[in-house]
Design a protein around this motif. Sequence first.
Motif, PDB file in Angstrom:
ATOM      1  N   SER A  30       0.690  -1.260  -0.324  1.00 19.83           N
ATOM      2  CA  SER A  30      -0.335   0.173   0.012  1.00 19.83           C
ATOM      3  C   SER A  30       0.317   1.487   0.102  1.00 19.83           C
ATOM      4  N   HIS A  31       0.181   2.376   0.101  1.00 19.75           N
ATOM      5  CA  HIS A  31       0.927   3.324   0.891  1.00 19.75           C
ATOM      6  C   HIS A  31       0.953   4.056   1.508  1.00 19.75           C
ATOM      7  N   LEU A  32       1.979   4.087   2.646  1.00 21.56           N
ATOM      8  CA  LEU A  32       0.707   4.639   3.682  1.00 21.56           C
ATOM      9  C   LEU A  32       1.794   5.736   3.743  1.00 21.56           C
ATOM     10  N   ILE A  33       0.852   6.888   4.663  1.00 20.25           N
ATOM     11  CA  ILE A  33       1.449   8.326   5.117  1.00 20.25           C
ATOM     12  C   ILE A  33       1.425   7.759   6.562  1.00 20.25           C
ATOM     13  N   LEU A  34       2.651   8.284   7.178  1.00 22.41           N
ATOM     14  CA  LEU A  34       3.311   7.876   8.415  1.00 22.41           C
ATOM     15  C   LEU A  34       3.265   9.499   9.413  1.00 22.41           C
ATOM     16  N   SER A  35       2.890   9.886  10.733  1.00 17.61           N
ATOM     17  CA  SER A  35       2.439  10.480  11.441  1.00 17.61           C
ATOM     18  C   SER A  35       2.479  10.614  12.679  1.00 17.61           C
ATOM     19  N   GLY A  36       3.377  11.319  13.317  1.00 14.32           N
ATOM     20  CA  GLY A  36       3.853  11.283  14.669  1.00 14.32           C
ATOM     21  C   GLY A  36       4.688  12.409  15.583  1.00 14.32           C
ATOM     22  N   ARG A  37       4.665  12.947  16.150  1.00 14.42           N
ATOM     23  CA  ARG A  37       5.948  13.886  16.687  1.00 14.42           C
ATOM     24  C   ARG A  37       7.332  13.646  16.139  1.00 14.42           C
ATOM     25  N   ASN A  38       7.513  12.659  16.371  1.00 22.48           N
ATOM     26  CA  ASN A  38       9.399  11.680  16.654  1.00 22.48           C
ATOM     27  C   ASN A  38       9.572  11.628  15.095  1.00 22.48           C
ATOM     28  N   LYS A  39      10.330  12.267  13.894  1.00 22.89           N
ATOM     29  CA  LYS A  39      10.570  11.984  12.741  1.00 22.89           C
ATOM     30  C   LYS A  39      11.281  10.897  12.623  1.00 22.89           C
ATOM     31  N   GLU A  40      12.639  10.717  13.323  1.00 19.29           N
ATOM     32  CA  GLU A  40      13.461   9.700  13.445  1.00 19.29           C
ATOM     33  C   GLU A  40      12.941   8.367  13.105  1.00 19.29           C
ATOM     34  N   GLU A  41      12.050   8.447  14.560  1.00 17.00           N
ATOM     35  CA  GLU A  41      11.323   6.826  14.196  1.00 17.00           C
ATOM     36  C   GLU A  41      10.626   6.330  13.218  1.00 17.00           C
ATOM     37  N   LEU A  42       9.314   7.923  12.927  1.00 15.71           N
ATOM     38  CA  LEU A  42       9.152   7.644  11.831  1.00 15.71           C
ATOM     39  C   LEU A  42       9.232   7.046  10.768  1.00 15.71           C
ATOM     40  N   GLU A  43      10.478   7.623  10.509  1.00 24.25           N
ATOM     41  CA  GLU A  43      11.451   7.078   9.051  1.00 24.25           C
ATOM     42  C   GLU A  43      12.087   5.867   9.622  1.00 24.25           C
ATOM     43  N   ASN A  44      12.475   5.536  10.543  1.00 21.52           N
ATOM     44  CA  ASN A  44      12.832   3.982  11.027  1.00 21.52           C
ATOM     45  C   ASN A  44      12.108   3.132   9.841  1.00 21.52           C
ATOM     46  N   VAL A  45      10.159   3.062  10.393  1.00 19.07           N
ATOM     47  CA  VAL A  45       9.164   2.945  10.306  1.00 19.07           C
ATOM     48  C   VAL A  45       8.968   2.761   8.845  1.00 19.07           C
ATOM     49  N   ALA A  46       9.067   3.807   8.328  1.00 22.64           N
ATOM     50  CA  ALA A  46       9.112   4.202   6.360  1.00 22.64           C
ATOM     51  C   ALA A  46       9.691   2.892   6.628  1.00 22.64           C
ATOM     52  N   LEU A  47      11.386   3.306   6.991  1.00 22.06           N
ATOM     53  CA  LEU A  47      11.766   2.259   5.829  1.00 22.06           C
ATOM     54  C   LEU A  47      11.899   0.436   6.021  1.00 22.06           C
ATOM     55  N   VAL A  48      11.089   0.146   7.318  1.00 30.68           N
ATOM     56  CA  VAL A  48      10.789  -1.781   6.935  1.00 30.68           C
ATOM     57  C   VAL A  48       9.414  -1.963   6.178  1.00 30.68           C
ATOM     58  N   CYS A  49       8.388  -0.451   6.282  1.00 33.16           N
ATOM     59  CA  CYS A  49       7.763  -0.851   5.405  1.00 33.16           C
ATOM     60  C   CYS A  49       8.325  -0.433   4.311  1.00 33.16           C
ATOM     61  N   LYS A  50       8.815   0.169   3.451  1.00 32.62           N
ATOM     62  CA  LYS A  50       9.130   0.131   1.909  1.00 32.62           C
ATOM     63  C   LYS A  50       9.916  -1.322   2.137  1.00 32.62           C
ATOM     64  N   GLN A  51      11.206  -1.825   3.156  1.00 32.26           N
ATOM     65  CA  GLN A  51      10.890  -3.725   2.667  1.00 32.26           C
ATOM     66  C   GLN A  51      10.077  -4.169   2.839  1.00 32.26           C
ATOM     67  N   ASN A  52       9.139  -3.993   2.916  1.00 34.34           N
ATOM     68  CA  ASN A  52       7.860  -4.732   2.547  1.00 34.34           C
ATOM     69  C   ASN A  52       7.260  -4.293   1.605  1.00 34.34           C
ATOM     70  N   GLY A  53       7.436  -3.731   0.871  1.00 33.80           N
ATOM     71  CA  GLY A  53       7.338  -3.808  -0.355  1.00 33.80           C
ATOM     72  C   GLY A  53       5.804  -2.319  -0.655  1.00 33.80           C
ATOM     73  N   SER A  54       5.887  -1.914   0.147  1.00 35.40           N
ATOM     74  CA  SER A  54       4.952  -0.254   0.469  1.00 35.40           C
ATOM     75  C   SER A  54       5.699   0.605   0.464  1.00 35.40           C
ATOM     76  N   LYS A  55       4.871   1.606  -0.752  1.00 32.26           N
ATOM     77  CA  LYS A  55       5.634   2.899  -0.843  1.00 32.26           C
ATOM     78  C   LYS A  55       4.559   4.074   0.535  1.00 32.26           C
ATOM     79  N   THR A  56       6.044   4.792   1.312  1.00 28.42           N
ATOM     80  CA  THR A  56       5.662   5.420   1.925  1.00 28.42           C
ATOM     81  C   THR A  56       5.423   7.334   2.176  1.00 28.42           C
ATOM     82  N   THR A  57       4.925   8.212   2.828  1.00 28.95           N
ATOM     83  CA  THR A  57       5.088   9.435   3.240  1.00 28.95           C
ATOM     84  C   THR A  57       4.977   9.431   4.395  1.00 28.95           C
TER      85      THR A  57
END
Length: 264
Positions: A30-57
Amino acid sequence: MQFNKKTIWITGASSGIGKAVALKISEEKSHLILSGRNKEELENVALVCKQNGSKTTVVPFDLGDEKSVEEAANKVFSKDINIDALYHFGGISQRSFVSETPLFVDRRIFEINYFGTIALTKAILPKMIQRGGGHLAVTSSIVGKFGFPYRSSYSASKHALHGFFESLRAENVQNNIKVSIIIPGRIKTNISINAINKEGKTHATMDDGQGNGMSAEKSAEIICKKLKREKKEILVGGKEIIMVYIRRFLPFLYYRLSSRVKPL
């Protein structure tokens, strides 16, 4: 609601249930828009999501800041992204007695849990309607169904979400807007650690009940299955969930138990 090839905005995605749900959905491309206050942690989550085959913003913002919420929505709109679903997992809990809690703490809880959540919803809803529909999900709590010691404004903010989103659902049946209210019990996350106390400071303690709760990953599996089915209410947790039914069918027992239960 199928997640494949859908654009889904998830708040509270940097940790806890929100993170676990984001990772679970990402397995379905899927395409996931990931939000929260901690940008660094969001980037870490986004990396795993991309490895799973999803697009992230990644779109960081603060639910307790109306301007921050508005800027986040405008940033997404500027990218010409169409939102198929908005899943709210961001929020804050409380650990203080009513008699000891100054009003600024109550207001802070409502700004994050209620006003921030509905502000983003109000920004997204008209565009969903224009596109012919969409799916909204908001995270309440079992104490959004009944009052509980040490959680007065947290419980009240979750009650308010039920009223708002049930009204929104009733108003938009003809617009094909689906609404799910997620009702977790004790899930092992940092919610008690990040809760605020009577001074508005971080509680900084893992409650026993929270520490022994269902894992965020297990709860995400249950939640995602029921989100696909667009269930109106999604109860998830352990034996504590029975209190929802006790309150509904045996109120006299609820009143007895709620005054005796250890609040932490």
